[in-house]
Design a protein around this motif. Structure first.
Motif, PDB file in Angstrom:
ATOM      1  N   SER A 282      64.330 -68.591 129.923  1.00  0.00           N
ATOM      2  CA  SER A 282      64.463 -67.858 128.984  1.00  0.00           C
ATOM      3  C   SER A 282      65.364 -68.926 128.060  1.00  0.00           C
ATOM      4  O   SER A 282      65.278 -69.082 126.852  1.00  0.00           O
ATOM      5  N   LEU A 283      66.296 -69.525 128.462  1.00  0.00           N
ATOM      6  CA  LEU A 283      67.531 -70.452 128.084  1.00  0.00           C
ATOM      7  C   LEU A 283      66.573 -71.667 127.416  1.00  0.00           C
ATOM      8  O   LEU A 283      66.900 -72.205 126.368  1.00  0.00           O
ATOM      9  N   ARG A 284      65.793 -72.267 128.389  1.00  0.00           N
ATOM     10  CA  ARG A 284      64.783 -73.466 127.911  1.00  0.00           C
ATOM     11  C   ARG A 284      63.917 -73.074 126.714  1.00  0.00           C
ATOM     12  O   ARG A 284      63.684 -73.916 125.961  1.00  0.00           O
ATOM     13  N   ASN A 285      63.499 -71.884 126.421  1.00  0.00           N
ATOM     14  CA  ASN A 285      62.626 -71.298 125.240  1.00  0.00           C
ATOM     15  C   ASN A 285      63.204 -71.371 124.314  1.00  0.00           C
ATOM     16  O   ASN A 285      62.785 -70.960 123.120  1.00  0.00           O
ATOM     17  N   LYS A 286      64.804 -71.153 124.243  1.00  0.00           N
ATOM     18  CA  LYS A 286      65.562 -70.977 123.099  1.00  0.00           C
ATOM     19  C   LYS A 286      65.755 -72.101 122.269  1.00  0.00           C
ATOM     20  O   LYS A 286      65.954 -73.382 122.689  1.00  0.00           O
ATOM     21  N   ASP A 287      65.934 -71.849 120.723  1.00  0.00           N
ATOM     22  CA  ASP A 287      66.467 -72.939 120.013  1.00  0.00           C
ATOM     23  C   ASP A 287      68.070 -73.274 120.030  1.00  0.00           C
ATOM     24  O   ASP A 287      68.554 -72.544 119.935  1.00  0.00           O
ATOM     25  N   THR A 288      68.119 -74.673 120.804  1.00  0.00           N
ATOM     26  CA  THR A 288      69.640 -74.952 120.939  1.00  0.00           C
ATOM     27  C   THR A 288      69.807 -75.693 119.484  1.00  0.00           C
ATOM     28  O   THR A 288      69.366 -76.738 119.057  1.00  0.00           O
ATOM     29  N   THR A 289      71.109 -75.195 118.930  1.00  0.00           N
ATOM     30  CA  THR A 289      71.708 -75.478 117.644  1.00  0.00           C
ATOM     31  C   THR A 289      73.030 -76.269 117.983  1.00  0.00           C
ATOM     32  O   THR A 289      73.520 -76.020 119.140  1.00  0.00           O
ATOM     33  N   GLN A 290      73.315 -76.907 117.109  1.00  0.00           N
ATOM     34  CA  GLN A 290      74.859 -77.620 117.462  1.00  0.00           C
ATOM     35  C   GLN A 290      75.663 -76.738 117.736  1.00  0.00           C
ATOM     36  O   GLN A 290      76.904 -76.840 118.530  1.00  0.00           O
ATOM     37  N   ARG A 291      75.661 -75.325 117.074  1.00  0.00           N
ATOM     38  CA  ARG A 291      76.652 -74.345 117.379  1.00  0.00           C
ATOM     39  C   ARG A 291      76.805 -73.763 118.783  1.00  0.00           C
ATOM     40  O   ARG A 291      77.698 -73.525 119.464  1.00  0.00           O
ATOM     41  N   VAL A 292      75.672 -73.900 119.398  1.00  0.00           N
ATOM     42  CA  VAL A 292      75.512 -73.235 120.907  1.00  0.00           C
ATOM     43  C   VAL A 292      75.009 -74.186 121.939  1.00  0.00           C
ATOM     44  O   VAL A 292      74.888 -74.008 123.264  1.00  0.00           O
ATOM     45  N   ALA A 293      75.153 -75.518 121.434  1.00  0.00           N
ATOM     46  CA  ALA A 293      74.705 -76.765 122.419  1.00  0.00           C
ATOM     47  C   ALA A 293      75.714 -76.746 123.474  1.00  0.00           C
ATOM     48  O   ALA A 293      75.475 -76.871 124.724  1.00  0.00           O
ATOM     49  N   ARG A 294      76.976 -76.666 123.274  1.00  0.00           N
ATOM     50  CA  ARG A 294      77.895 -76.753 124.401  1.00  0.00           C
ATOM     51  C   ARG A 294      77.692 -75.635 125.305  1.00  0.00           C
ATOM     52  O   ARG A 294      77.974 -75.758 126.597  1.00  0.00           O
ATOM     53  N   ARG A 295      77.368 -74.402 124.935  1.00  0.00           N
ATOM     54  CA  ARG A 295      77.338 -73.415 125.855  1.00  0.00           C
ATOM     55  C   ARG A 295      76.023 -73.535 126.670  1.00  0.00           C
ATOM     56  O   ARG A 295      76.208 -73.231 127.964  1.00  0.00           O
ATOM     57  N   HIS A 296      74.925 -73.898 126.063  1.00  0.00           N
ATOM     58  CA  HIS A 296      73.877 -74.250 126.838  1.00  0.00           C
ATOM     59  C   HIS A 296      73.879 -75.180 128.014  1.00  0.00           C
ATOM     60  O   HIS A 296      73.466 -74.938 128.949  1.00  0.00           O
ATOM     61  N   VAL A 297      74.627 -76.163 127.614  1.00  0.00           N
ATOM     62  CA  VAL A 297      74.918 -77.493 128.611  1.00  0.00           C
ATOM     63  C   VAL A 297      75.492 -76.928 129.511  1.00  0.00           C
ATOM     64  O   VAL A 297      75.439 -77.155 130.892  1.00  0.00           O
ATOM     65  N   GLU A 298      76.683 -76.058 129.444  1.00  0.00           N
ATOM     66  CA  GLU A 298      77.703 -75.576 130.482  1.00  0.00           C
ATOM     67  C   GLU A 298      76.774 -74.670 131.619  1.00  0.00           C
ATOM     68  O   GLU A 298      76.646 -75.029 132.420  1.00  0.00           O
ATOM     69  N   ILE A 299      75.520 -73.941 130.935  1.00  0.00           N
ATOM     70  CA  ILE A 299      74.871 -72.948 131.853  1.00  0.00           C
ATOM     71  C   ILE A 299      73.949 -73.648 132.511  1.00  0.00           C
ATOM     72  O   ILE A 299      73.859 -73.641 133.756  1.00  0.00           O
ATOM     73  N   PHE A 300      73.473 -74.920 131.880  1.00  0.00           N
ATOM     74  CA  PHE A 300      72.231 -75.675 132.813  1.00  0.00           C
ATOM     75  C   PHE A 300      73.103 -76.428 133.810  1.00  0.00           C
ATOM     76  O   PHE A 300      72.417 -76.614 134.899  1.00  0.00           O
ATOM     77  N   LEU A 301      74.278 -77.175 133.759  1.00  0.00           N
ATOM     78  CA  LEU A 301      74.860 -77.770 134.520  1.00  0.00           C
ATOM     79  C   LEU A 301      75.270 -76.786 135.663  1.00  0.00           C
ATOM     80  O   LEU A 301      75.082 -77.376 136.756  1.00  0.00           O
ATOM     81  N   TYR A 302      75.686 -75.460 135.544  1.00  0.00           N
ATOM     82  CA  TYR A 302      75.937 -74.730 136.432  1.00  0.00           C
ATOM     83  C   TYR A 302      74.899 -74.581 137.369  1.00  0.00           C
ATOM     84  O   TYR A 302      74.905 -74.311 138.603  1.00  0.00           O
ATOM     85  N   ALA A 303      73.674 -74.280 136.438  1.00  0.00           N
ATOM     86  CA  ALA A 303      72.461 -73.965 137.340  1.00  0.00           C
ATOM     87  C   ALA A 303      71.790 -75.128 137.927  1.00  0.00           C
ATOM     88  O   ALA A 303      70.597 -74.997 138.692  1.00  0.00           O
ATOM     89  N   GLU A 304      72.406 -76.237 137.740  1.00  0.00           N
ATOM     90  CA  GLU A 304      71.901 -77.405 138.298  1.00  0.00           C
ATOM     91  C   GLU A 304      70.487 -77.805 137.896  1.00  0.00           C
ATOM     92  O   GLU A 304      69.821 -78.520 138.517  1.00  0.00           O
ATOM     93  N   GLN A 305      70.417 -77.647 136.536  1.00  0.00           N
ATOM     94  CA  GLN A 305      69.118 -77.952 135.582  1.00  0.00           C
ATOM     95  C   GLN A 305      69.625 -78.984 134.905  1.00  0.00           C
ATOM     96  O   GLN A 305      69.746 -79.142 133.662  1.00  0.00           O
ATOM     97  N   TYR A 306      69.926 -80.167 135.444  1.00  0.00           N
ATOM     98  CA  TYR A 306      70.258 -81.495 134.953  1.00  0.00           C
ATOM     99  C   TYR A 306      69.544 -81.941 133.929  1.00  0.00           C
ATOM    100  O   TYR A 306      70.060 -82.450 132.955  1.00  0.00           O
ATOM    101  N   GLU A 307      68.127 -82.014 133.890  1.00  0.00           N
ATOM    102  CA  GLU A 307      67.368 -82.704 133.095  1.00  0.00           C
ATOM    103  C   GLU A 307      67.384 -81.891 131.815  1.00  0.00           C
ATOM    104  O   GLU A 307      67.340 -82.236 130.592  1.00  0.00           O
ATOM    105  N   ALA A 308      67.409 -80.576 131.582  1.00  0.00           N
ATOM    106  CA  ALA A 308      67.704 -79.643 130.639  1.00  0.00           C
ATOM    107  C   ALA A 308      68.889 -80.180 129.864  1.00  0.00           C
ATOM    108  O   ALA A 308      69.184 -80.307 128.851  1.00  0.00           O
ATOM    109  N   ALA A 309      70.069 -80.276 130.641  1.00  0.00           N
ATOM    110  CA  ALA A 309      71.366 -80.465 129.967  1.00  0.00           C
ATOM    111  C   ALA A 309      71.254 -81.995 129.353  1.00  0.00           C
ATOM    112  O   ALA A 309      71.877 -82.402 128.274  1.00  0.00           O
TER     113      ALA A 309
END
Length: 410
Positions: A282-309
């Motif tokens: 679901s997160l991969r399919n969302k549009d990542t804007t400047q406003r939410v980029a940091r939040r998305h990175v935090e989630i991907f790193l916690y989930a060990e989805q490093y390529e997405a981060a």
């Protein structure tokens, strides 16, 4: 002025509109003739918000007071003058609600008919409602509530399509089943569902509250995340795990945050791996804007989805986005880390941003750790030495780079 407004509000809530007007008249007079402009220079938002409060309290005071025709005419004239003055500064002139209350009072035929239950919202204003319509109706509702005129309150709230107020009043009056049934058929937004669910819970109907909140999750609206979080926590406390997990997923999808992700993880139990994949997709399919980029990175790193981060870090140069990525992946993605860190350090050094030299050196230090992992430390040392020699005149930077090199060559 805030103290005076609070005094006026207290008088209105006690049903004493005359005293409230005695307080509000000199307060408003003091602000007009552009005297308020001097206050707006410090905080224009604050003065306009204050005017809004004065307007609403003044409207309720006018609807509560027993005024003579001469007194009402005097208030109409005064308010009209103030509205005209404020109209030069905003498309929504302040005091419009109070002026409407002074002009129409309780004699406005559509309001009279609505309080008798024989009019709908489309007819209440004879077409498109004015911008202040909701505040005008709420002023009447507040006065009706204080006067105990409950049926008129309900009829007016329903006619004005103020569902929150309508169902809340039904519950307060003990007509809970009626409120639930009305909510099933008339809720139009998650926010309305949340209001009814909270009211039901406060009146000891927790199961009905869950049902209403679940219904609210099927509605569209920007408040869905708040409703989903509320339902998630209430369902968990009532030992309704399936509802709690459903709400946790909805909360994350409505507003992806690390806290929402972790809440879903905590509730999912044995289903976590399946749900984890659902959330990440679901997160991969969302549009990542400047406003939410940091939040998305935090989630991907916690989930060990490093390529997405890394993909997000490549698209946004903000150090708050890139820094947590390089700190987490430097040992697993060293080549990318080296390039990313060089890219952030180089402009700081070349542009002579002396106050940020420490940040540049920190970027280079992370690049050095990554270079050591991938067997490119010698190459990295040459790069830093070249920077030191090229910018040898930057007296503040040179010792920092020499200290950095010593730390890696000892």
């Amino acid at each position: 002025m805030r103290g005076l407004l609070d005094q006026a509000r207290t008088a209105v809530e006690a049903g004493d509109g005359e005293t409230a007007l005695d307080i509000l008249e000199p307060l408003a007079n003091e602000l007009m003739d552009e005297e308020w402009l001097a206050l707006s220079y410090d905080d224009s938002n604050a003065i306009f918000e204050f005017f809004d409060e004065v307007d609403r309290v003044l409207a309720e005071a006018l609807l509560s007071a027993d005024l003579s025709e001469a007194e009402r005419t005097d208030w109409k004239d005064r308010l009209w003058t103030w509205v005209q003055e404020m109209g030069g500064y905003t498309h929504h002139p302040l005091y419009s609600v109070a002026l409407e209350a002074a002009q129409r009072g309780w004699d406005f035929e559509p309001v009279q008919r609505a309080m008798q239950g024989d009019i709908g919202y489309a007819d209440l204003w004879g077409g498109d409602p004015p911008w202040y319509a909701e505040d005008f109706i709420r002023a009447h509702l507040n006065v009706l509530k204080r006067q105990g005129r409950n049926e008129e309150y309900l009829d007016l709230a329903e006619a004005a399509d103020l569902i929150d107020d309508y169902v809340t009043k039904l519950v307060e009056e003990g007509r809970i089943d009626e409120a639930i049934e009305y909510g099933r058929h008339n809720l139009s937004s998650p926010n309305e569902a949340l209001t009814l669910a909270q009211t039901l819970r406060n009146h000891d109907r927790p199961r009905a509250a869950l049902e209403v909140a679940q219904r609210g999750l099927t509605l569209d609206g920007s408040e869905k995340a708040e409703l989903a979080e509320w339902l998630r926590d209430r369902a968990a406390s009532l030992d309704e795990p399936e509802v709690a997990v459903e709400a946790a997923i909805a909360a994350f999808e409505a507003s992806p945050t690390l806290a929402a992700y972790q809440a879903a993880e905590e509730l999912a139990g044995e289903e976590w791996m399946t749900i984890r994949e659902e959330l990440v997709t679901s997160l991969r399919n969302k549009d990542t804007t400047q406003r939410v980029a940091r939040r998305h990175v935090e989630i991907f790193l916690y989930a060990e989805q490093y390529e997405a981060a890394i993909d997000i870090a490549d698209r946004f140069s903000d150090y708050e986005v890139v820094e947590p990525v390089v700190e987490e992946v430097w040992d697993e993605h060293p080549d990318w880390t080296i390039d990313a860190c060089k890219e952030r350090a180089k402009p700081i050094i070349e542009e002579g941003q002396s106050q940020r030299y420490r940040h540049a050196v920190q970027w280079l230090e992370t690049a050095g750790k990554a270079a050591r992992v991938v067997g490119k430390l010698d190459e990295w040392c040459v790069y830093v030495e070249d920077l030191r020699d090229e910018h040898y005149r930057k007296y503040k930077l040179r010792p920092m780079l020499e200290e950095l090199l010593e730390g890696f060559t000892e």
